[in-house]
Design a protein around this motif. Structure first.
Motif, PDB file in Angstrom:
ATOM      1  N   GLY A 181       0.778  -1.232   0.000  1.00  0.00           N
ATOM      2  CA  GLY A 181       0.000   0.000   0.000  1.00  0.00           C
ATOM      3  C   GLY A 181       0.806   1.277   0.000  1.00  0.00           C
ATOM      4  N   VAL A 182       2.135   1.178  -0.012  1.00  0.00           N
ATOM      5  CA  VAL A 182       2.966   2.385  -0.053  1.00  0.00           C
ATOM      6  C   VAL A 182       3.898   2.302  -1.251  1.00  0.00           C
ATOM      7  CG1 VAL A 182       2.829   2.795   2.429  1.00  0.00           C
ATOM      8  CG2 VAL A 182       4.686   1.382   1.507  1.00  0.00           C
ATOM      9  N   ALA A 183       4.581   3.395  -1.538  1.00  0.00           N
ATOM     10  CA  ALA A 183       5.478   3.454  -2.689  1.00  0.00           C
ATOM     11  C   ALA A 183       6.669   2.518  -2.486  1.00  0.00           C
ATOM     12  CB  ALA A 183       5.961   4.885  -2.888  1.00  0.00           C
ATOM     13  N   LEU A 184       7.386   2.235  -3.570  1.00  0.00           N
ATOM     14  CA  LEU A 184       8.566   1.379  -3.487  1.00  0.00           C
ATOM     15  C   LEU A 184       9.539   1.893  -2.444  1.00  0.00           C
ATOM     16  CD1 LEU A 184      10.592  -0.775  -4.464  1.00  0.00           C
ATOM     17  CD2 LEU A 184      11.241   0.805  -6.307  1.00  0.00           C
ATOM     18  N   ALA A 185       9.816   3.195  -2.455  1.00  0.00           N
ATOM     19  CA  ALA A 185      10.723   3.796  -1.478  1.00  0.00           C
ATOM     20  C   ALA A 185       9.891   4.535  -0.436  1.00  0.00           C
ATOM     21  CB  ALA A 185      11.695   4.741  -2.163  1.00  0.00           C
ATOM     22  N   SER A 186       9.858   4.009   0.766  1.00  0.00           N
ATOM     23  CA  SER A 186       8.985   4.569   1.800  1.00  0.00           C
ATOM     24  C   SER A 186       9.555   4.275   3.181  1.00  0.00           C
ATOM     25  CB  SER A 186       7.571   3.981   1.682  1.00  0.00           C
ATOM     26  OG  SER A 186       6.756   4.362   2.769  1.00  0.00           O
ATOM     27  N   ALA A 187       9.228   5.135   4.127  1.00  0.00           N
ATOM     28  CA  ALA A 187       9.604   4.914   5.525  1.00  0.00           C
ATOM     29  C   ALA A 187       8.510   4.163   6.273  1.00  0.00           C
ATOM     30  CB  ALA A 187       9.881   6.248   6.213  1.00  0.00           C
ATOM     31  N   SER A 188       7.475   3.704   5.554  1.00  0.00           N
ATOM     32  CA  SER A 188       6.312   3.111   6.231  1.00  0.00           C
ATOM     33  C   SER A 188       5.944   1.746   5.673  1.00  0.00           C
ATOM     34  CB  SER A 188       5.108   4.055   6.099  1.00  0.00           C
ATOM     35  OG  SER A 188       5.394   5.336   6.599  1.00  0.00           O
ATOM     36  N   HIS A 189       6.915   0.952   5.247  1.00  0.00           N
ATOM     37  CA  HIS A 189       6.615  -0.412   4.811  1.00  0.00           C
ATOM     38  C   HIS A 189       6.194  -1.239   6.030  1.00  0.00           C
ATOM     39  CE1 HIS A 189       7.918  -0.025   0.693  1.00  0.00           C
ATOM     40  NE2 HIS A 189       9.034   0.568   1.086  1.00  0.00           N
ATOM     41  N   THR A 190       5.095  -1.982   5.871  1.00  0.00           N
ATOM     42  CA  THR A 190       4.538  -2.707   7.006  1.00  0.00           C
ATOM     43  C   THR A 190       5.182  -4.077   7.196  1.00  0.00           C
ATOM     44  OG1 THR A 190       2.774  -3.537   5.567  1.00  0.00           O
ATOM     45  CG2 THR A 190       2.315  -1.534   6.834  1.00  0.00           C
ATOM     46  N   LEU A 191       5.157  -4.545   8.437  1.00  0.00           N
ATOM     47  CA  LEU A 191       5.629  -5.883   8.792  1.00  0.00           C
ATOM     48  C   LEU A 191       4.427  -6.718   9.218  1.00  0.00           C
ATOM     49  CD1 LEU A 191       8.748  -4.782  10.851  1.00  0.00           C
ATOM     50  CD2 LEU A 191       8.794  -5.985   8.647  1.00  0.00           C
ATOM     51  N   PRO A 192       4.394  -8.005   8.899  1.00  0.00           N
ATOM     52  CA  PRO A 192       3.221  -8.840   9.189  1.00  0.00           C
ATOM     53  C   PRO A 192       2.805  -8.834  10.659  1.00  0.00           C
ATOM     54  CG  PRO A 192       4.668  -9.986   7.681  1.00  0.00           C
ATOM     55  CD  PRO A 192       5.399  -8.750   8.113  1.00  0.00           C
ATOM     56  N   ALA A 193       3.774  -8.788  11.559  1.00  0.00           N
ATOM     57  CA  ALA A 193       3.444  -8.838  12.982  1.00  0.00           C
ATOM     58  C   ALA A 193       3.269  -7.456  13.600  1.00  0.00           C
ATOM     59  CB  ALA A 193       4.535  -9.602  13.736  1.00  0.00           C
ATOM     60  N   GLY A 194       3.235  -6.442  12.764  1.00  0.00           N
ATOM     61  CA  GLY A 194       3.098  -5.075  13.252  1.00  0.00           C
ATOM     62  C   GLY A 194       4.398  -4.307  13.129  1.00  0.00           C
ATOM     63  N   GLY A 195       4.284  -3.005  13.074  1.00  0.00           N
ATOM     64  CA  GLY A 195       5.463  -2.176  12.924  1.00  0.00           C
ATOM     65  C   GLY A 195       5.774  -1.904  11.463  1.00  0.00           C
ATOM     66  N   THR A 196       6.764  -1.087  11.251  1.00  0.00           N
ATOM     67  CA  THR A 196       7.156  -0.697   9.901  1.00  0.00           C
ATOM     68  C   THR A 196       8.677  -0.684   9.777  1.00  0.00           C
ATOM     69  OG1 THR A 196       7.171   1.656  10.487  1.00  0.00           O
ATOM     70  CG2 THR A 196       5.099   0.757   9.624  1.00  0.00           C
ATOM     71  N   PHE A 197       9.127  -0.604   8.546  1.00  0.00           N
ATOM     72  CA  PHE A 197      10.550  -0.390   8.307  1.00  0.00           C
ATOM     73  C   PHE A 197      10.703   0.566   7.136  1.00  0.00           C
ATOM     74  CE2 PHE A 197       9.680  -3.698   5.215  1.00  0.00           C
ATOM     75  CZ  PHE A 197      10.535  -3.441   4.162  1.00  0.00           C
ATOM     76  N   SER A 198      11.887   1.139   7.018  1.00  0.00           N
ATOM     77  CA  SER A 198      12.161   2.116   5.967  1.00  0.00           C
ATOM     78  C   SER A 198      13.234   1.593   5.023  1.00  0.00           C
ATOM     79  CB  SER A 198      12.636   3.436   6.589  1.00  0.00           C
ATOM     80  OG  SER A 198      13.046   4.342   5.576  1.00  0.00           O
ATOM     81  N   ASN A 199      13.033   1.837   3.736  1.00  0.00           N
ATOM     82  CA  ASN A 199      14.092   1.562   2.762  1.00  0.00           C
ATOM     83  C   ASN A 199      14.539   2.857   2.081  1.00  0.00           C
ATOM     84  OD1 ASN A 199      11.865   1.972   1.120  1.00  0.00           O
ATOM     85  ND2 ASN A 199      12.338   0.289  -0.279  1.00  0.00           N
ATOM     86  N   LEU A 200      14.392   3.964   2.823  1.00  0.00           N
ATOM     87  CA  LEU A 200      14.927   5.256   2.421  1.00  0.00           C
ATOM     88  C   LEU A 200      16.148   5.557   3.281  1.00  0.00           C
ATOM     89  CD1 LEU A 200      11.669   7.395   2.189  1.00  0.00           C
ATOM     90  CD2 LEU A 200      13.268   7.044   0.298  1.00  0.00           C
ATOM     91  N   MET A 201      17.182   6.137   2.708  1.00  0.00           N
ATOM     92  CA  MET A 201      18.309   6.592   3.519  1.00  0.00           C
ATOM     93  C   MET A 201      17.796   7.698   4.437  1.00  0.00           C
ATOM     94  SD  MET A 201      22.062   8.043   2.354  1.00  0.00           S
ATOM     95  CE  MET A 201      22.687   6.444   1.817  1.00  0.00           C
ATOM     96  N   ALA A 202      18.020   7.535   5.747  1.00  0.00           N
ATOM     97  CA  ALA A 202      17.427   8.438   6.734  1.00  0.00           C
ATOM     98  C   ALA A 202      17.830   9.887   6.489  1.00  0.00           C
ATOM     99  CB  ALA A 202      17.830   7.996   8.136  1.00  0.00           C
ATOM    100  N   THR A 203      19.103  10.118   6.260  1.00  0.00           N
ATOM    101  CA  THR A 203      19.596  11.450   5.923  1.00  0.00           C
ATOM    102  C   THR A 203      20.219  11.373   4.534  1.00  0.00           C
ATOM    103  OG1 THR A 203      20.080  11.938   8.248  1.00  0.00           O
ATOM    104  CG2 THR A 203      21.116  13.346   6.582  1.00  0.00           C
TER     105      THR A 203
END
Length: 213
Positions: A52-74
């Protein structure tokens, strides 16, 4: 491509055949551009993936809850330090269970305008920045492949690391290019066509660490 009987009669057939050959070129360029658009639109919410989010996003979901990011933070401009930061982040990517899985970068993809910077970063034996003459270049030791993309023309600052995550970026022919030639006798026309079907996208966003500089 439609060719009239008059064009053939007026000895322009060779030129027409050349034009028909360009149909194949046009198809493959279309496929290349369409594949590159996956990166062009990487941060656009108008082109979401399966979560449900773009390829590059800070809000990719995890099955058990929570998110991860595949964007360089800075976001950082291309540099040896950018490679170090990106590699460290990729090696800390969580698995589907939310626990650190870790992956490895394999390629750097970028707009063609960045080719000279990346060649220096990825190929120098010693650290390429001034004042670091005796330090080894860890970026070269990663054996990353630099891939300039000539159709990535919406930016000159973005780039991305492609990882070894399974089910990452994919381009698949649904039907490979097929050419047809036939005569339309009723109108005295020679017709040429080429067509294909393909799909492109991703299943696991861990396949990319994107730098939205």
């Amino acid at each position: 491509l439609v060719v009239s009987e008059e064009a053939i009669e007026d000895n322009k057939y060779d030129r027409v055949i050349n034009a028909a050959g360009r149909l194949k070129r046009a198809l493959y360029k279309t496929a290349d551009i369409d594949a590159t658009n996956t990166l062009v639109r990487a941060t656009s919410s108008s082109y979401p993936g399966g979560d449900g989010v773009a390829l590059a996003s800070a809000s990719h979901t995890l099955p058990a809850g929570g998110t991860f990011s595949n964007l360089m933070a800075t976001p950082m401009t291309p540099s040896r330090m950018a490679v170090i930061v990106a590699t460290s982040q990729i090696k800390k990517f969580p698995g589907h269970d939310g626990i650190t899985e870790g992956f490895n970068p394999e390629k750097v993809v970028y707009p063609t305008e960045q080719w000279a910077m990346w060649d220096g970063i990825l190929m120098s034996d010693k650290a390429p920045e001034p004042g670091a003459f005796n330090e080894i270049n860890v970026a070269k030791r990663l054996n990353l492949t630099g891939v300039p993309l000539k159709f990535w023309d919406n930016t000159t600052t973005n780039y991305a690391f492609i990882t070894d995550a399974e089910n990452g970026l994919n381009f698949r022919w649904r039907r490979k290019p097929k050419s047809n030639t036939w005569v339309e006798n009723s109108q005295e026309l020679m017709q040429y066509s080429i067509s294909a079907r393909w799909a492109r996208g991703w299943s696991d966003a861990r396949c990319v660490l994107f730098v939205d500089a």
